[in-house]
Design a protein around this motif. Sequence first.
Motif, mmCIF file in Angstrom:
data_model
loop_
_atom_site.group_PDB
_atom_site.id
_atom_site.type_symbol
_atom_site.label_atom_id
_atom_site.label_comp_id
_atom_site.label_asym_id
_atom_site.label_seq_id
_atom_site.Cartn_x
_atom_site.Cartn_y
_atom_site.Cartn_z
ATOM 1 N N GLN A 186 -15.417 21.691 113.968
ATOM 2 C CA GLN A 186 -14.632 22.243 112.869
ATOM 3 C C GLN A 186 -13.246 22.679 113.356
ATOM 4 N N SER A 187 -12.625 21.807 114.132
ATOM 5 C CA SER A 187 -11.283 22.002 114.705
ATOM 6 C C SER A 187 -11.206 23.180 115.668
ATOM 7 N N ARG A 188 -12.335 23.572 116.246
ATOM 8 C CA ARG A 188 -12.350 24.673 117.220
ATOM 9 C C ARG A 188 -12.957 24.165 118.522
ATOM 10 N N ASP A 189 -12.442 24.662 119.652
ATOM 11 C CA ASP A 189 -13.037 24.277 120.931
ATOM 12 C C ASP A 189 -13.968 25.384 121.422
ATOM 13 N N ILE A 190 -14.555 25.174 122.584
ATOM 14 C CA ILE A 190 -15.555 26.093 123.120
ATOM 15 C C ILE A 190 -14.989 27.490 123.406
ATOM 16 N N HIS A 191 -13.705 27.608 123.541
ATOM 17 C CA HIS A 191 -13.086 28.903 123.854
ATOM 18 C C HIS A 191 -12.792 29.743 122.611
ATOM 19 N N ASP A 192 -12.912 29.148 121.451
ATOM 20 C CA ASP A 192 -12.618 29.862 120.202
ATOM 21 C C ASP A 192 -13.647 30.978 119.987
ATOM 22 N N PRO A 193 -13.181 32.185 119.674
ATOM 23 C CA PRO A 193 -14.109 33.303 119.454
ATOM 24 C C PRO A 193 -15.140 33.039 118.353
ATOM 25 N N LYS A 194 -14.757 32.278 117.338
ATOM 26 C CA LYS A 194 -15.708 31.982 116.248
ATOM 27 C C LYS A 194 -16.843 31.089 116.749
ATOM 28 N N ILE A 195 -16.552 30.192 117.657
ATOM 29 C CA ILE A 195 -17.603 29.367 118.267
ATOM 30 C C ILE A 195 -18.485 30.247 119.139
ATOM 31 N N ARG A 196 -17.879 31.077 119.930
ATOM 32 C CA ARG A 196 -18.638 31.967 120.816
ATOM 33 C C ARG A 196 -19.543 32.906 120.014
ATOM 34 N N GLU A 197 -19.063 33.343 118.867
ATOM 35 C CA GLU A 197 -19.837 34.248 118.013
ATOM 36 C C GLU A 197 -21.124 33.591 117.497
ATOM 37 N N LEU A 198 -21.097 32.273 117.339
ATOM 38 C CA LEU A 198 -22.294 31.568 116.874
ATOM 39 C C LEU A 198 -23.485 31.793 117.800
ATOM 40 N N PHE A 199 -23.228 32.107 119.053
ATOM 41 C CA PHE A 199 -24.279 32.246 120.050
ATOM 42 C C PHE A 199 -24.857 33.655 120.135
ATOM 43 N N THR A 200 -24.464 34.536 119.213
ATOM 44 C CA THR A 200 -25.033 35.885 119.213
ATOM 45 C C THR A 200 -26.342 35.886 118.430
ATOM 46 N N ARG A 201 -27.201 36.807 118.765
ATOM 47 C CA ARG A 201 -28.487 36.949 118.069
ATOM 48 C C ARG A 201 -28.253 37.225 116.590
ATOM 49 N N GLU A 202 -27.315 38.097 116.311
ATOM 50 C CA GLU A 202 -27.038 38.479 114.932
ATOM 51 C C GLU A 202 -26.611 37.287 114.092
ATOM 52 N N SER A 203 -25.760 36.457 114.668
ATOM 53 C CA SER A 203 -25.284 35.282 113.947
ATOM 54 C C SER A 203 -26.426 34.317 113.660
ATOM 55 N N LEU A 204 -27.276 34.091 114.631
ATOM 56 C CA LEU A 204 -28.393 33.164 114.437
ATOM 57 C C LEU A 204 -29.373 33.708 113.403
ATOM 58 N N LEU A 205 -29.698 34.991 113.482
ATOM 59 C CA LEU A 205 -30.638 35.579 112.527
ATOM 60 C C LEU A 205 -30.091 35.596 111.106
ATOM 61 N N ALA A 206 -28.779 35.627 110.959
ATOM 62 C CA ALA A 206 -28.161 35.648 109.626
ATOM 63 C C ALA A 206 -27.927 34.240 109.060
ATOM 64 N N SER A 207 -28.212 33.214 109.844
ATOM 65 C CA SER A 207 -27.889 31.853 109.420
ATOM 66 C C SER A 207 -28.874 31.304 108.387
ATOM 67 N N SER A 208 -28.397 30.393 107.573
ATOM 68 C CA SER A 208 -29.266 29.738 106.598
ATOM 69 C C SER A 208 -30.316 28.889 107.305
ATOM 70 N N TRP A 209 -29.974 28.318 108.458
ATOM 71 C CA TRP A 209 -30.921 27.545 109.261
ATOM 72 C C TRP A 209 -32.143 28.397 109.602
ATOM 73 N N TYR A 210 -31.888 29.608 110.072
ATOM 74 C CA TYR A 210 -32.973 30.504 110.467
ATOM 75 C C TYR A 210 -33.758 30.978 109.253
ATOM 76 N N ASN A 211 -33.068 31.319 108.187
ATOM 77 C CA ASN A 211 -33.721 31.779 106.964
ATOM 78 C C ASN A 211 -34.667 30.709 106.411
ATOM 79 N N GLU A 212 -34.239 29.463 106.470
ATOM 80 C CA GLU A 212 -35.091 28.363 106.001
ATOM 81 C C GLU A 212 -36.348 28.238 106.861
ATOM 82 N N ARG A 213 -36.213 28.451 108.159
ATOM 83 C CA ARG A 213 -37.380 28.396 109.053
ATOM 84 C C ARG A 213 -38.377 29.508 108.711
#
Length: 145
Positions: free
Chosen positions: A49-76
């Motif tokens: 999504q036009s971001r590289d690995i150093h972008d804070p928004k990409i890095r934020e995806l790897f937090t527990r909070e972000s994963l637990l709040a995701s639609s992917w996780y909710n569907e599981r």
Amino acid sequence: DPDLFAEGLRQIVATQKRVAMHYFADGSIQAACEPLKALLHIMATGNYQSRDIHDPKIRELFTRESLLASSWYNERLKTQQARETELCQRHVHTLQNFLKECSYEEVLKRLSIPNRLHHAQQRLEKVRSPEYLEELIGTIGANPL
């Protein structure tokens, strides 16, 4: 040797790209959680999504909070709840049928069928509840595929 080191890094990057491309080729990228999807895109194309690995928004995806709040996780979690509900319904149905069909009171008593049915009905009620969905938070849930 700097040149040898650089060549080693180029080989690592090429291998990562080749491995990541397999996820796109077989469509399994669609089943990946958001952080893994982002990482695979970055490995394959250099960005997500036009971001590289150093972008804070990409890095934020790897937090527990972000994963637990995701639609992917909710569907599981919802899939896990649905599967457990189906299982409990089968248990209740089987025990109810056994109670109807068995004419030997001693067998029903020895096997505690009425008690088992009561517990199965309670479990079914519990797994259907919104509170149970909250209890699943922190588990892996179930694969909806």
